[in-house]
Design a protein around this motif. Structure first.
Motif, PDB file in Angstrom:
ATOM      1  N   TYR A 427       0.831  -1.204   0.000  1.00 51.47           N
ATOM      2  CA  TYR A 427       0.000   0.000   0.000  1.00 51.47           C
ATOM      3  C   TYR A 427       0.869   1.259   0.000  1.00 51.47           C
ATOM      4  N   TRP A 428       1.906   1.271   0.837  1.00 51.93           N
ATOM      5  CA  TRP A 428       2.793   2.429   0.930  1.00 51.93           C
ATOM      6  C   TRP A 428       3.623   2.586  -0.341  1.00 51.93           C
ATOM      7  N   VAL A 429       4.134   1.474  -0.836  1.00 49.10           N
ATOM      8  CA  VAL A 429       4.938   1.513  -2.061  1.00 49.10           C
ATOM      9  C   VAL A 429       4.091   2.010  -3.224  1.00 49.10           C
ATOM     10  N   SER A 430       2.843   1.540  -3.281  1.00 47.94           N
ATOM     11  CA  SER A 430       1.951   1.920  -4.387  1.00 47.94           C
ATOM     12  C   SER A 430       1.645   3.410  -4.378  1.00 47.94           C
ATOM     13  N   VAL A 431       1.369   3.982  -3.195  1.00 46.07           N
ATOM     14  CA  VAL A 431       1.038   5.403  -3.151  1.00 46.07           C
ATOM     15  C   VAL A 431       2.260   6.254  -3.475  1.00 46.07           C
ATOM     16  N   CYS A 432       3.444   5.803  -3.048  1.00 50.42           N
ATOM     17  CA  CYS A 432       4.672   6.543  -3.384  1.00 50.42           C
ATOM     18  C   CYS A 432       4.913   6.531  -4.890  1.00 50.42           C
ATOM     19  N   ASN A 433       4.747   5.357  -5.502  1.00 49.26           N
ATOM     20  CA  ASN A 433       4.937   5.258  -6.955  1.00 49.26           C
ATOM     21  C   ASN A 433       3.886   6.073  -7.701  1.00 49.26           C
ATOM     22  N   TYR A 434       2.651   6.051  -7.194  1.00 48.73           N
ATOM     23  CA  TYR A 434       1.572   6.793  -7.842  1.00 48.73           C
ATOM     24  C   TYR A 434       1.846   8.281  -7.826  1.00 48.73           C
ATOM     25  N   LEU A 435       2.251   8.787  -6.683  1.00 49.09           N
ATOM     26  CA  LEU A 435       2.538  10.213  -6.566  1.00 49.09           C
ATOM     27  C   LEU A 435       3.759  10.614  -7.388  1.00 49.09           C
ATOM     28  N   ARG A 436       4.717   9.703  -7.476  1.00 47.21           N
ATOM     29  CA  ARG A 436       5.929   9.990  -8.261  1.00 47.21           C
ATOM     30  C   ARG A 436       5.557  10.123  -9.742  1.00 47.21           C
ATOM     31  N   VAL A 437       4.688   9.228 -10.226  1.00 53.37           N
ATOM     32  CA  VAL A 437       4.289   9.276 -11.638  1.00 53.37           C
ATOM     33  C   VAL A 437       3.487  10.549 -11.926  1.00 53.37           C
ATOM     34  N   TRP A 438       2.551  10.863 -11.040  1.00 54.43           N
ATOM     35  CA  TRP A 438       1.710  12.038 -11.266  1.00 54.43           C
ATOM     36  C   TRP A 438       2.469  13.345 -11.047  1.00 54.43           C
ATOM     37  N   GLY A 439       3.599  13.268 -10.334  1.00 49.23           N
ATOM     38  CA  GLY A 439       4.372  14.472 -10.095  1.00 49.23           C
ATOM     39  C   GLY A 439       5.276  14.861 -11.268  1.00 49.23           C
ATOM     40  N   ARG A 440       5.377  13.971 -12.226  1.00 48.78           N
ATOM     41  CA  ARG A 440       6.254  14.272 -13.365  1.00 48.78           C
ATOM     42  C   ARG A 440       5.557  15.224 -14.338  1.00 48.78           C
TER      43      ARG A 440
END
Length: 440
Positions: A427-440
């Protein structure tokens, strides 16, 4: 898929969607009409205390989830689902005929039994409802399908409660309520006849009718699969969270906001529509994938907006107490608007939280166990809703106010989110990856 709503025009999804929506709608029309009558016309039905009955009757509806969910999960894995759905809808017609006699004869015993039987109806339908989707939708369509189902369910619950309250307030309530619930049940059966075939995954399964031993067996099975178990806990917490807040909306509107039934309906409507919007947005935000990152984003929003909701309702309460004669809608500033915005955003975040969890259960459970996974989830959901009532009663006994209850629930939600990330780091890894993708 350009829009999740395209699924509604397809036979593999449309008839099922409307059938399950009418089922949820009818549950709430009947429950609310009955509770309205008990609350306002107790003397015509019984000599028992109306407030006590209004508290106990919903428990009759929940009880079958404990008693029959384990068996319902096995039946959904053993039999062809479209036929099983039609059997359940025929059962609903019979129950509503029985309930109609109860309304017309003013028999509380018959009405209470009908409420219990409607709980049985919902218990039988639950495992079919969520295990049907993986059989007819592609993996990249599950988020859209679940989003639509959640949206439809919450809107149906809302409309059912509004219609039920109105029917229960009519002078000829018995006749009109009886005709309404029967007509809705017949409509649901008619729609169910268009649901396509859904072959059973394990027709050879031997049904164990003992709810205790089968429930224990299921818990042991899914405890060994921690991904599924943690998801079930997360979903059940959502129902705890929602039940804690929604159960207090009537008292909040009347005693804290010093408002009317219209204010209660506004709070309930905005929250329900918010959940529907958040559920449908899941498909767009996840881009058709299973996106667990939305779970933690939704959980964060639930805590933030529940906390702010607690603060603003507490402030409103203090202002109204300090200025007798002042009404909610004449408060200075934008407290009223801020409160309603909190409720809307709380509902949206709830939709973002819950839909990916159901997708996880459907996509990661073995095909032969999907219905039993959902059945185990339903048992846990019912348990958590009962615990939410006890939790509220305990805090009220300690002198906690309704706004403070909301604030405490918001803080507990943070602890649950931390627990989920600790038990399932995905869950934590997924939200970090999600935010990283959307932050680009």
């Amino acid at each position: 898929m350009k829009s999740p709503f395209q699924l509604l025009s397809q036979q593999r999804f449309g008839p099922f969607f409307w059938t399950q929506g009418l089922g949820a709608f009818n549950d709430n029309v009947f429950k609310t009409a009955l509770i309205t009558q008990v609350a306002f016309n107790t003397a015509s039905l019984t000599t028992l205390d109306g407030k006590m009955l209004a508290t106990l009757l919903p428990g009759l509806f929940i009880l079958p989830f404990f008693l029959f969910s384990a068996s319902a999960g096995q039946l959904a894995d053993k039999y062809e689902k479209s036929q099983l759905i039609r059997w359940v809808k025929l059962l609903e017609i019979g129950i509503m005929l029985f309930a109609g006699i109860g309304f017309l004869s003013r028999s509380l015993v018959m009405l209470a039994l009908a409420l219990f039987l409607m709980g049985v109806h919902s218990t039988l339908f639950g495992p079919v409802k969520y295990s049907y989707l993986p059989q007819h939708l592609q993996v990249n369509e599950l988020t859209a399908g679940n989003g639509l189902v959640e949206m439809g369910s919450f809107v149906a619950i809302l409309l059912g409660q509004v219609l039920g309250a109105w029917l229960g307030s009519l002078e000829q309530h018995a006749l009109f309520t009886s005709l309404s619930v029967l007509l809705i049940a017949i409509s649901g059966y008619h729609l169910s006849r268009s649901i396509p075939l859904s072959p059973p995954p394990v027709p050879e399964i031997q049904v164990n009718w003992n709810p205790v031993t089968e429930t224990i067996k299921n818990v042991r099975t899914f405890w060994a699969q921690q991904t599924l178990w943690v998801a079930i806990v997360a979903i059940s917490w959502f129902w705890f969270f929602g039940a804690t807040l929604l159960a207090q909306f009537p008292n909040l509107a009347k005693h804290v906001l010093q408002g009317t039934e219209r204010d209660f309906i506004s709070l309930l409507s905005i929250f329900s529509v918010g959940v529907g919007v958040g559920s449908v947005w899941c498909e767009k935000l996840s881009k058709g994938k299973q996106e667990l990152g939305l779970v933690m984003l939704g959980a964060a929003g639930m805590s933030v907006f529940a906390w702010d909701f607690a603060q603003v309702t507490g402030d409103i309460q203090q202002q109204l107490l300090a200025h007798p004669g002042l009404t909610l809608h004449r408060l200075p500033g934008w407290s009223d608007e801020r409160m309603l915005l909190d409720v809307a955003l709380l509902g949206i975040c709830g939709g973002l939280y819950i839909v990916p969890l159901y997708v996880l259960l459907q996509s990661r459970a073995q095909p032969g166990y999907q219905s039993r996974v959902i059945a185990s989830n339903n048992i846990m959901n019912a348990l958590f809703m009962v615990l939410s009532a006890g939790f509220s009663v305990m805090l009220f006994g300690m002198g906690v106010s309704i706004p403070q209850l909301f604030g405490i629930t918001a803080m507990l939600n943070v602890l649950v989110a931390i627990y989920l990330c600790w038990r399932q780091p995905e869950y934590w890894v997924s939200v970090c990856n999600y935010l990283r993708v959307w932050g680009r």
